[in-house]
Design a protein around this motif. Structure first.
Motif, PDB file in Angstrom:
ATOM      1  N   LEU A 155       0.816  -1.218   0.000  1.00 12.63           N
ATOM      2  CA  LEU A 155       0.000   0.000   0.000  1.00 12.63           C
ATOM      3  C   LEU A 155       0.848   1.265   0.000  1.00 12.63           C
ATOM      4  N   TYR A 156       0.371   2.259  -0.734  1.00 15.50           N
ATOM      5  CA  TYR A 156       0.956   3.592  -0.642  1.00 15.50           C
ATOM      6  C   TYR A 156      -0.137   4.632  -0.850  1.00 15.50           C
ATOM      7  N   VAL A 157       0.144   5.859  -0.423  1.00 14.05           N
ATOM      8  CA  VAL A 157      -0.858   6.922  -0.471  1.00 14.05           C
ATOM      9  C   VAL A 157      -0.265   8.138  -1.168  1.00 14.05           C
ATOM     10  N   ILE A 158      -1.100   8.808  -1.954  1.00 13.62           N
ATOM     11  CA  ILE A 158      -0.720  10.031  -2.659  1.00 13.62           C
ATOM     12  C   ILE A 158      -1.758  11.097  -2.343  1.00 13.62           C
ATOM     13  N   GLY A 159      -1.305  12.302  -2.069  1.00 17.63           N
ATOM     14  CA  GLY A 159      -2.211  13.409  -1.813  1.00 17.63           C
ATOM     15  C   GLY A 159      -2.130  14.446  -2.919  1.00 17.63           C
ATOM     16  N   SER A 160      -3.134  15.297  -2.984  1.00 23.12           N
ATOM     17  CA  SER A 160      -3.093  16.381  -3.963  1.00 23.12           C
ATOM     18  C   SER A 160      -2.038  17.416  -3.581  1.00 23.12           C
ATOM     19  N   LYS A 161      -1.496  17.290  -2.392  1.00 22.57           N
ATOM     20  CA  LYS A 161      -0.321  18.038  -1.955  1.00 22.57           C
ATOM     21  C   LYS A 161       0.542  17.080  -1.148  1.00 22.57           C
ATOM     22  N   PRO A 162       1.840  17.333  -1.011  1.00 25.62           N
ATOM     23  CA  PRO A 162       2.698  16.412  -0.250  1.00 25.62           C
ATOM     24  C   PRO A 162       2.165  16.193   1.166  1.00 25.62           C
ATOM     25  N   LEU A 163       2.339  14.967   1.652  1.00 28.49           N
ATOM     26  CA  LEU A 163       1.890  14.638   3.006  1.00 28.49           C
ATOM     27  C   LEU A 163       2.810  13.587   3.611  1.00 28.49           C
ATOM     28  N   ASP A 164       2.654  13.382   4.914  1.00 33.32           N
ATOM     29  CA  ASP A 164       3.438  12.369   5.621  1.00 33.32           C
ATOM     30  C   ASP A 164       2.481  11.393   6.274  1.00 33.32           C
ATOM     31  N   ILE A 165       2.875  10.123   6.323  1.00 35.40           N
ATOM     32  CA  ILE A 165       2.057   9.088   6.946  1.00 35.40           C
ATOM     33  C   ILE A 165       2.688   8.694   8.276  1.00 35.40           C
ATOM     34  N   GLY A 166       1.859   8.366   9.260  1.00 39.22           N
ATOM     35  CA  GLY A 166       2.406   7.967  10.550  1.00 39.22           C
ATOM     36  C   GLY A 166       1.323   7.617  11.544  1.00 39.22           C
ATOM     37  N   GLY A 167       1.694   7.675  12.793  1.00 38.61           N
ATOM     38  CA  GLY A 167       0.757   7.382  13.864  1.00 38.61           C
ATOM     39  C   GLY A 167      -0.030   8.613  14.261  1.00 38.61           C
ATOM     40  N   ALA A 168      -0.810   8.458  15.301  1.00 41.31           N
ATOM     41  CA  ALA A 168      -1.679   9.543  15.773  1.00 41.31           C
ATOM     42  C   ALA A 168      -0.856  10.678  16.378  1.00 41.31           C
ATOM     43  N   PRO A 169      -1.391  11.909  16.331  1.00 39.75           N
ATOM     44  CA  PRO A 169      -0.705  13.025  16.990  1.00 39.75           C
ATOM     45  C   PRO A 169      -0.475  12.703  18.471  1.00 39.75           C
ATOM     46  N   GLY A 170       0.709  12.987  18.946  1.00 40.37           N
ATOM     47  CA  GLY A 170       1.041  12.707  20.343  1.00 40.37           C
ATOM     48  C   GLY A 170       1.608  11.332  20.569  1.00 40.37           C
ATOM     49  N   SER A 171       1.577  10.449  19.558  1.00 40.24           N
ATOM     50  CA  SER A 171       2.155   9.107  19.703  1.00 40.24           C
ATOM     51  C   SER A 171       3.667   9.180  19.519  1.00 40.24           C
ATOM     52  N   GLY A 172       4.320   8.046  19.636  1.00 37.99           N
ATOM     53  CA  GLY A 172       5.771   8.033  19.482  1.00 37.99           C
ATOM     54  C   GLY A 172       6.231   8.267  18.057  1.00 37.99           C
ATOM     55  N   THR A 173       5.363   7.980  17.101  1.00 40.61           N
ATOM     56  CA  THR A 173       5.738   8.147  15.681  1.00 40.61           C
ATOM     57  C   THR A 173       4.607   8.849  14.934  1.00 40.61           C
ATOM     58  N   PRO A 174       4.304  10.102  15.265  1.00 39.53           N
ATOM     59  CA  PRO A 174       3.189  10.784  14.614  1.00 39.53           C
ATOM     60  C   PRO A 174       3.537  11.191  13.184  1.00 39.53           C
ATOM     61  N   ALA A 175       2.487  11.326  12.352  1.00 37.18           N
ATOM     62  CA  ALA A 175       2.682  11.891  11.017  1.00 37.18           C
ATOM     63  C   ALA A 175       3.142  13.330  11.169  1.00 37.18           C
ATOM     64  N   ASN A 176       4.128  13.708  10.356  1.00 42.62           N
ATOM     65  CA  ASN A 176       4.717  15.047  10.510  1.00 42.62           C
ATOM     66  C   ASN A 176       4.979  15.630   9.125  1.00 42.62           C
ATOM     67  N   GLU A 177       4.339  16.752   8.850  1.00 44.33           N
ATOM     68  CA  GLU A 177       4.454  17.347   7.521  1.00 44.33           C
ATOM     69  C   GLU A 177       5.883  17.722   7.154  1.00 44.33           C
TER      70      GLU A 177
END
Length: 207
Positions: free
Chosen positions: A110-132
């Protein structure tokens, strides 16, 4: 002067008692009518045999072609349904995507593409959150830092009820998210290398 008269021996029919008919030729040869009829019947028999042989060759060729092509057909893409929502992430919002229906899907496909660049990760506040700050044009689901496990934190398969998080550059409003399934695992780190013959769009939505 002596005149010579040549007489022509005419053919005559000989009828044996068994019902067969023979024709005695001028030079004494005898030809059976059964033999003449049999010779005439050989041509249709040969034609039928040739036609049968041709059909067998065609069927064998077509079968081999079909089997060869079927071996190259990629497996069918999974059928899934997802829901999405926005969750607070400091002064901005992160997109939460939850698998709602369908069989578990291998995350390395699986992979994801956005209409603008994005980052994939865990929930905000988790050890590995998505970070733009680490956003890219294509994010694979098994993105990880070094030898650490994938930061989405959902294991080898994306199962119903599990959520991934996407942090686009800037605001999340109006971003179109497209999730793809690939016939081969996505290799390397983001944006990763997509190999294989086909990639299938299995989910898409606009925030």
């Amino acid at each position: 002067m002596e005149r010579r008269v040549h007489t022509r021996k005419s053919a005559r029919v000989v009828r044996p008692t068994d019902g067969r008919v023979f024709i005695r030729g001028a030079e004494g040869t005898i030809v059976s009518r059964d033999l003449v009829g049999g010779v005439r019947g050989v041509a249709p028999v040969i034609a039928v045999l040739l036609l049968v042989a041709l059909v067998v060759v065609l069927v064998t060729t077509v079968s081999a072609f079909v089997l060869t092509n079927q071996s190259d057909i990629p497996p069918p893409a999974p059928q899934i349904s997802v829901s999405h929502s926005l969750v607070p992430d400091g002064n901005e919002e992160t997109i939460a995507v939850t698998l709602e229906g369908g069989k578990p899907v291998a995350t390395d496909r699986l992979y994801v593409i956005g209409s603008k660049p994005l980052d994939i990760g865990g929930a905000p506040g988790s050890g590995t959150p998505a970070n733009e700050s680490y956003a890219s044009d294509r994010e694979n689901f098994v993105e990880a830092s070094g030898t650490n496990p994938p930061q989405v934190g959902i294991g080898d398969q994306w199962e119903s009820g599990e959520t991934i998080y996407l942090d686009p550059v800037g605001t999340a409003e109006g971003v179109t998210v497209s999730i793809y399934w690939n016939t081969e695992p996505v290799e390397d780190i983001n944006p990763g290398t997509v190999t294989g013959d086909d990639a299938y769009l299995i989910a898409e939505f606009r925030v």
